[in-house]
Every structure is written in structure tokens, then in C-alpha cells.
Design a protein around this motif. Structure first.
Motif, short mmCIF file in Angstrom:
data_model
loop_
_atom_site.label_atom_id
_atom_site.label_comp_id
_atom_site.label_asym_id
_atom_site.label_seq_id
_atom_site.Cartn_x
_atom_site.Cartn_y
_atom_site.Cartn_z
N ILE A 94 5.20 -5.75 7.64
CA ILE A 94 4.01 -6.42 6.22
C ILE A 94 4.10 -5.07 5.58
CG2 ILE A 94 2.31 -7.54 5.81
CD1 ILE A 94 2.26 -9.21 8.21
N GLU A 107 -3.13 -7.91 8.33
CA GLU A 107 -1.78 -7.95 7.94
C GLU A 107 -0.98 -9.59 7.97
OE1 GLU A 107 -2.32 -4.05 9.08
OE2 GLU A 107 -2.71 -5.97 10.03
N GLY A 112 0.15 -12.02 4.25
CA GLY A 112 0.83 -10.89 4.66
C GLY A 112 2.08 -11.66 4.86
#
Length: 208
Positions: A94, A107, A112
Motif C-alpha cells: 500500500i 494503511e 489504503g
């Protein structure tokens, strides 16, 4: 169409399934490299035919946190295709896709997860495209679903869906890395009739 007894599969048939796994994983990593615009190296994949109950342990235990992309497969074969990556590796992916713009620890929030879903979509699509090219079979993937959870919880979804066909899956474990080595797992879960269709399409004789 013949069914396949996976418990009695010979080395010859398993070698064919391993070749499918190797080529599919290689094409998927090529697609990932193009997406990230950097070189992604891959070790020779390990291909195994496993029971569902064995897969979680291979990933470090059923409580291991994993990120997964799951999609259904329709057309000439039916089943599931899944890509799973360990938590640290998924966060790294990510970060690469988003250029490190996300705050650390975020993330797996909306942006993400959207990026990771796109990665999963591309690499599973590349895998399935290579399988379709090898077999000449029409393979239609469904839109992917994302999950970040314990390995056991993620694997329970296809296990419940396909438990009526048996408990064997084809798992391709591949270590790939740029500046961080990570384990990725491709899991192909066709029903038994689809296993037979794939082997027939590849010119394998009927198993007795």
C-alpha cells in the motif's frame, strides 16, 4: 465431464497443476512490477495441494493477520480465486502504491484498502488470464472483495462454500520482494468438475 479424486492424484497430474501455478504466479508478479513501476523479483513458487485445515498453519497460524482479495470464478470453471499477503507485506504494498502519502498505521483505512484491492484485482486477473490462455477455457472473475482479518477467519469463507466438494485447495506460495521480502499466497479453489475440465483442456488422459 469426469470428476477428479484429488486424494488419488498421481505425480503426473500434480506436475501439471504445479505448472499452472508457476506460470500464473509469474504472470501475476509481472503485472505487479508494471503497476509499481519497479522491478519485483520472485523466488520459484512452492505449489501444494492441501486440506483447508493445513493452510492456516502454513501462513504462521490461524490467528496470523492477513490481507486478502477474494473473487469468484465463473464461466467454463467455477470456484474461487484468492490472494493473501501477511500484514506487514500488505502495508508495504500500500505504501508503494500510494507513494508513502498515508500516515503510518492508516494503511488499512479506506484509501489504503482501495489501493490494495486494485493490486489484488490486477494480479489475480493476470493469474486467471494465464490460466485461460493455457487451457483455452473461458474464465470470468467476479468483482473482488477485500478483507483484513485472521487467516482462519478469511479461509472459512471458501471452506464453507466448497466443503461439499471436498477439502482440497491448490495453494501457490511465492516470496517476492523489492526492498522488502514478503510472502504472497495464491489460492485456487475450483470445484472437482472444474479440476477435471482444466486437466482435460491441457491434454491429460482421464484418471481411473
Amino acid at each position: 465431464m469426469r470428476d477428479v479424486n484429488l486424494d488419488q492424484m498421481s505425480n503426473q497430474y500434480f506436475d501439471v497443476l504445479k505448472e499452472i501455478g508457476n506460470i500464473g504466479a509469474g504472470n501475476a508478479m509481472t503485472a505487479l512490477s508494471q503497476m509499481l513501476q519497479c522491478k519485483v523479483d520472485m523466488k520459484v513458487p512452492q505449489v501444494r495441494l492441501l486440506e483447508f485445515s493445513e493452510v492456516g498453519a502454513l501462513m504462521g497460524g490461524e490467528e496470523q493477520i492477513m490481507a486478502a482479495v477474494l473473487l469468484g470464478v465463473e464461466g467454463d470453471i467455477t470456484g474461487y480465486m484468492m490472494f493473501m499477503a501477511e500484514e506487514q507485506g500488505a502495508r508495504h504494498l500500500i505504501g508503494k502504491i500510494t507513494g508513502g502519502m498515508l500516515p503510518e498505521g492508516s494503511e488499512f483505512e479506506e484509501m489504503g484498502m482501495s489501493a490494495l484491492q486494485e493490486v489484488g484485482n490486477i494480479i489475480t486477473g493476470a493469474y486467471l488470464n494465464s490460466l485461460s490462455s493455457m487451457t483455452g477455457l473461458k474464465i470470468i472473475p467476479s468483482p473482488p472483495a477485500m478483507a483484513v482479518d485472521m487467516a482462519g477467519a478469511i479461509l472459512s469463507v471458501p471452506a464453507i462454500q466448497f466443503g461439499i466438494y471436498g477439502d482440497k485447495i491448490l495453494l501457490i506460495q511465492s516470496q517476492f520482494y523489492d526492498n522488502l521480502q514478503m510472502d504472497g499466497y495464491f489460492i485456487l479453489i475450483p470445484d472437482l468438475e472444474s479440476f477435471g475440465k482444466m486437466l482435460t483442456a491441457l491434454g491429460m488422459p482421464a484418471m481411473m
